[in-house]
Design an enzyme around this catalytic site. Structure first.
Site, PDB file in Angstrom:
ATOM      1  N   ASP A 124       8.937  -3.051   9.645  1.00 10.08           N
ATOM      2  CA  ASP A 124       8.888  -1.611   9.939  1.00 10.08           C
ATOM      3  C   ASP A 124      10.140  -0.882   9.473  1.00 10.08           C
ATOM      4  OD1 ASP A 124       7.745   0.703  10.930  1.00 10.08           O
ATOM      5  OD2 ASP A 124       8.431   0.393  12.986  1.00 10.08           O
ATOM      6  N   GLU A 154       7.680  -4.268   4.325  1.00 15.22           N
ATOM      7  CA  GLU A 154       8.321  -2.994   4.662  1.00 15.22           C
ATOM      8  C   GLU A 154       9.838  -3.140   4.748  1.00 15.22           C
ATOM      9  OE1 GLU A 154       6.907  -0.206   7.563  1.00 15.22           O
ATOM     10  OE2 GLU A 154       4.819  -0.506   6.973  1.00 15.22           O
ATOM     11  N   ASP A 264       1.413  -8.743   5.544  1.00 18.48           N
ATOM     12  CA  ASP A 264       0.682  -7.678   6.230  1.00 18.48           C
ATOM     13  C   ASP A 264      -0.507  -7.334   5.336  1.00 18.48           C
ATOM     14  OD1 ASP A 264      -0.323  -5.476   7.489  1.00 18.48           O
ATOM     15  OD2 ASP A 264       1.510  -4.274   7.401  1.00 18.48           O
TER      16      ASP A 264
END
Length: 391
Positions: A124, A154, A264
């Site tokens: 994140d 990310e 992901d």
């Protein structure tokens, strides 16, 4: 499980203190220092002591933004680079001897290590809220678990630089240098890097790609595919095109290589079915780990409060996934599947990420060293680092 549940009773602790001091030729104070930081695991503590004696330099993991004790890591980037180039050593638990064990007692090994530990995690990095503290927590979790291979998604340039500086025992490979990207980390003392390449997704609108890395651990040859597939329901068609490309790449890898494909993936189960399912000999590691319901959802807004949703409905999805394509016969056997990052970061109300990380443990069942590893073998045991609490 609480930390206290991991600690043996007083009698066993004292026996291990005495045994550590006998093996290393140190005193009980030194023994307690190493054992307490490793949950009283004697083998890990002895290994850490002797391996720390082989390393040098100091790297302070502190940002002047937290209250608790800081960590001094007894290794720096220069030492890590030098150690990755020298012949590896195996550090078995030594038998009691009349004299202290030294580096002269270590023996080189061409064998693959007995275990492989793997983590994949969307950290994140695009969310700036508590980003520095959250990234530091990610580094600490990686440091404490000492995985052999890490996939991150990310990642942004600032967090990539921070991770490189705080985890010098890892070779860090980025899939780009733009706004955000994926990164693969290889533990220098157990995984030998061979090559990598970036495979572009031709029609991505989110800058996504597939990072392919080839490496070996002794005789175990691995091909690693790390990716972040297109996000949101509106981009399902593009996500499935990317998934089909990935599965084609997995199937094309030579049969003598173990393949880990993870990241992901933003997948819905029906999308995998529409793409034809997994290639032959490819295993869903959550399923192999027993399909435990508490480990099913990696993006779970009923438990993770980093992202707020109005209303009573809180989405939960198995976006993050990990697969292994086996050799024949298999070279690894999955034995554990669990989640990471379930505790909030000290001094904040944030978890390390809005995604839980995935950690997988494998038994390595390949024995004979291959020709590709004969000149650059990997050590049998993981290199640990000495840590010290500062007042």
């Amino acid at each position: 499980m609480s930390d206290d549940e991991d600690i043996p009773d007083v009698k066993i602790c004292q026996e291990r203190v005495e045994k550590f001091a006998e093996i290393t030729g140190t005193d009980e104070a030194c023994a307690q220092f190493y054992l307490q930081d490793r949950k009283w695991d004697l083998e890990r503590s002895v290994n850490a002591f002797f391996e720390a004696k082989l390393s040098g330099g100091v790297n302070l993991m502190e940002d002047h933004d937290s209250i608790g004790p800081q960590l001094v890591i007894n290794i720096n980037q220069t030492v890590a680079d030098q150690l990755s180039k020298i012949p590896p050593v195996a550090v078995p638990l030594p038998k009691p001897a009349a004299r202290p064990m030294s580096h002269k007692d270590l023996r080189p090994s061409l064998q693959a290590p007995p275990e492989l530990t793997f983590i994949t995690w969307n950290i994140d990095g695009l969310n700036q809220h508590n980003l520095k503290k959250r990234t530091k927590a990610v580094c600490m979790i990686i440091f404490e678990n000492s995985p052999d291979v890490v996939f991150l998604q990310e990642v942004i340039p600032d967090t990539f630089s921070y991770i490189e500086s705080k985890l010098p025992e890892y070779k860090c490979i980025a899939s780009g240098d733009g706004d955000y990207f994926t990164a693969t980390l290889l533990r220098r003392f157990t995984v030998y890097y061979d090559s990598h390449k970036i495979i572009e997704y031709p029609s991505t609108s989110m800058g996504r790609n597939l990072l392919m890395t080839e490496a070996h651990m002794g005789s175990l040859k691995v091909t690693l595919f790390n990716t972040h597939l297109e996000s949101t329901a509106d981009f399902a068609a593009e996500r499935m095109r990317q998934l089909q490309l990935c599965l084609k790449e997995v199937a094309a890898v030579a049969n003598d290589r173990t393949v880990i494909y993870a990241g992901d993936l933003n997948l819905r189960d029906k999308e995998l079915e529409l793409c034809g399912g997994l290639p032959q000999n490819t295993i869903d590691l959550w399923v192999a780990g027993g399909s435990r319901p508490e480990c099913r959802y990696t993006w779970d807004m009923t438990r993770n409060t980093n992202t707020e949703f109005a209303g009573r409905f809180k989405p939960r999805c198995r976006f993050d996934r990990a697969y292994v394509r086996q050799t024949s016969p298999p070279s690894v056997r999955p034995k554990y599947f669990g989640l990471l990052g379930l505790q909030k970061v000290f001094g904040t109300q944030s978890f390390p990420s809005d995604h839980w990380g995935i950690m997988v443990h494998f038994d390595v069942i390949v024995n004979a060293p291959s020709s590709s590893s004969s000149t650059s073998p990997s050590p049998h045991k993981k290199m640990k680092v000495e840590i010290e609490e500062l007042d």
